[in-house]
Design a protein around this motif. Structure first.
Motif, PDB file in Angstrom:
ATOM      1  N   GLU A  29       0.846  -1.193   0.000  1.00 14.14           N
ATOM      2  CA  GLU A  29       0.000   0.000   0.000  1.00 14.14           C
ATOM      3  C   GLU A  29       0.880   1.241   0.000  1.00 14.14           C
ATOM      4  O   GLU A  29       0.995   1.935   0.998  1.00 14.14           O
ATOM      5  CB  GLU A  29      -0.908  -0.008   1.220  1.00 14.14           C
ATOM      6  CG  GLU A  29      -1.805  -1.224   1.274  1.00 14.14           C
ATOM      7  CD  GLU A  29      -2.329  -1.494   2.665  1.00 14.14           C
ATOM      8  OE1 GLU A  29      -1.809  -0.922   3.642  1.00 14.14           O
ATOM      9  OE2 GLU A  29      -3.253  -2.288   2.767  1.00 14.14           O
ATOM     10  N   CYS A  30       1.525   1.492  -1.117  1.00 13.20           N
ATOM     11  CA  CYS A  30       2.479   2.593  -1.166  1.00 13.20           C
ATOM     12  C   CYS A  30       2.030   3.683  -2.120  1.00 13.20           C
ATOM     13  O   CYS A  30       1.596   3.413  -3.238  1.00 13.20           O
ATOM     14  CB  CYS A  30       3.841   2.088  -1.612  1.00 13.20           C
ATOM     15  SG  CYS A  30       4.581   0.932  -0.456  1.00 13.20           S
ATOM     16  N   LEU A  31       2.154   4.889  -1.665  1.00 11.78           N
ATOM     17  CA  LEU A  31       1.950   6.057  -2.510  1.00 11.78           C
ATOM     18  C   LEU A  31       3.319   6.600  -2.882  1.00 11.78           C
ATOM     19  O   LEU A  31       4.247   6.565  -2.088  1.00 11.78           O
ATOM     20  CB  LEU A  31       1.180   7.145  -1.765  1.00 11.78           C
ATOM     21  CG  LEU A  31      -0.275   6.870  -1.443  1.00 11.78           C
ATOM     22  CD1 LEU A  31      -0.865   8.042  -0.674  1.00 11.78           C
ATOM     23  CD2 LEU A  31      -1.076   6.598  -2.692  1.00 11.78           C
ATOM     24  N   GLU A  32       3.415   7.104  -4.098  1.00  6.74           N
ATOM     25  CA  GLU A  32       4.628   7.775  -4.527  1.00  6.74           C
ATOM     26  C   GLU A  32       4.278   9.223  -4.822  1.00  6.74           C
ATOM     27  O   GLU A  32       3.180   9.523  -5.294  1.00  6.74           O
ATOM     28  CB  GLU A  32       5.192   7.120  -5.786  1.00  6.74           C
ATOM     29  CG  GLU A  32       5.678   5.706  -5.539  1.00  6.74           C
ATOM     30  CD  GLU A  32       6.202   5.032  -6.797  1.00  6.74           C
ATOM     31  OE1 GLU A  32       7.123   4.227  -6.663  1.00  6.74           O
ATOM     32  OE2 GLU A  32       5.696   5.316  -7.906  1.00  6.74           O
ATOM     33  N   VAL A  33       5.202  10.109  -4.518  1.00  7.07           N
ATOM     34  CA  VAL A  33       5.032  11.527  -4.796  1.00  7.07           C
ATOM     35  C   VAL A  33       6.218  12.004  -5.623  1.00  7.07           C
ATOM     36  O   VAL A  33       7.291  11.400  -5.591  1.00  7.07           O
ATOM     37  CB  VAL A  33       4.906  12.371  -3.501  1.00  7.07           C
ATOM     38  CG1 VAL A  33       3.670  12.006  -2.725  1.00  7.07           C
ATOM     39  CG2 VAL A  33       6.132  12.224  -2.630  1.00  7.07           C
ATOM     40  N   ALA A  34       6.014  13.064  -6.379  1.00  2.97           N
ATOM     41  CA  ALA A  34       7.093  13.661  -7.164  1.00  2.97           C
ATOM     42  C   ALA A  34       7.305  15.079  -6.655  1.00  2.97           C
ATOM     43  O   ALA A  34       6.362  15.863  -6.566  1.00  2.97           O
ATOM     44  CB  ALA A  34       6.750  13.666  -8.649  1.00  2.97           C
ATOM     45  N   ASP A  35       8.531  15.383  -6.311  1.00  6.53           N
ATOM     46  CA  ASP A  35       8.870  16.693  -5.767  1.00  6.53           C
ATOM     47  C   ASP A  35       9.192  17.689  -6.880  1.00  6.53           C
ATOM     48  O   ASP A  35       9.443  17.313  -8.019  1.00  6.53           O
ATOM     49  CB  ASP A  35      10.092  16.584  -4.851  1.00  6.53           C
ATOM     50  CG  ASP A  35       9.822  15.718  -3.635  1.00  6.53           C
ATOM     51  OD1 ASP A  35       8.720  15.809  -3.071  1.00  6.53           O
ATOM     52  OD2 ASP A  35      10.721  14.946  -3.254  1.00  6.53           O
ATOM     53  N   GLY A  36       9.182  18.954  -6.532  1.00 10.37           N
ATOM     54  CA  GLY A  36       9.636  19.997  -7.429  1.00 10.37           C
ATOM     55  C   GLY A  36       8.584  20.566  -8.360  1.00 10.37           C
ATOM     56  O   GLY A  36       8.919  21.127  -9.399  1.00 10.37           O
TER      57      GLY A  36
END
Length: 74
Positions: A29-36
């Motif tokens: 159950e993983c969420l990924e986020v993108a920075d910047g």
């Protein structure tokens, strides 16, 4: 919050995805986020080519707070 194809409001496709520090669980159950980016793109790590959600920075903070407090139900 809205669903979009993998691009952000600044018109740049998100890159540099990382597992969210708020993601947990041993069941994948993983969420990924993108920075910047001006918005916070979020996707399901199991479907990286799928759509992403984008949150305003304030919306992301409110979402994370609601999850931490158990205010969202499945």
């Amino acid at each position: 919050m809205h669903t979009i194809e993998p691009t952000t409001t600044d018109g740049v496709p998100p890159t540099g995805w990382r597992k969210s520090s708020y993601s947990g669980g041993n069941q994948g159950e993983c969420l990924e986020v993108a920075d910047g980016h001006a918005t916070v793109p979020v996707r399901d790590s199991k479907t990286p080519a799928g759509p992403a959600l984008t949150f305003s920075p304030q919306g992301w903070t409110r979402f994370v707070t609601a999850v931490k407090h158990g205010e969202l139900s499945a």
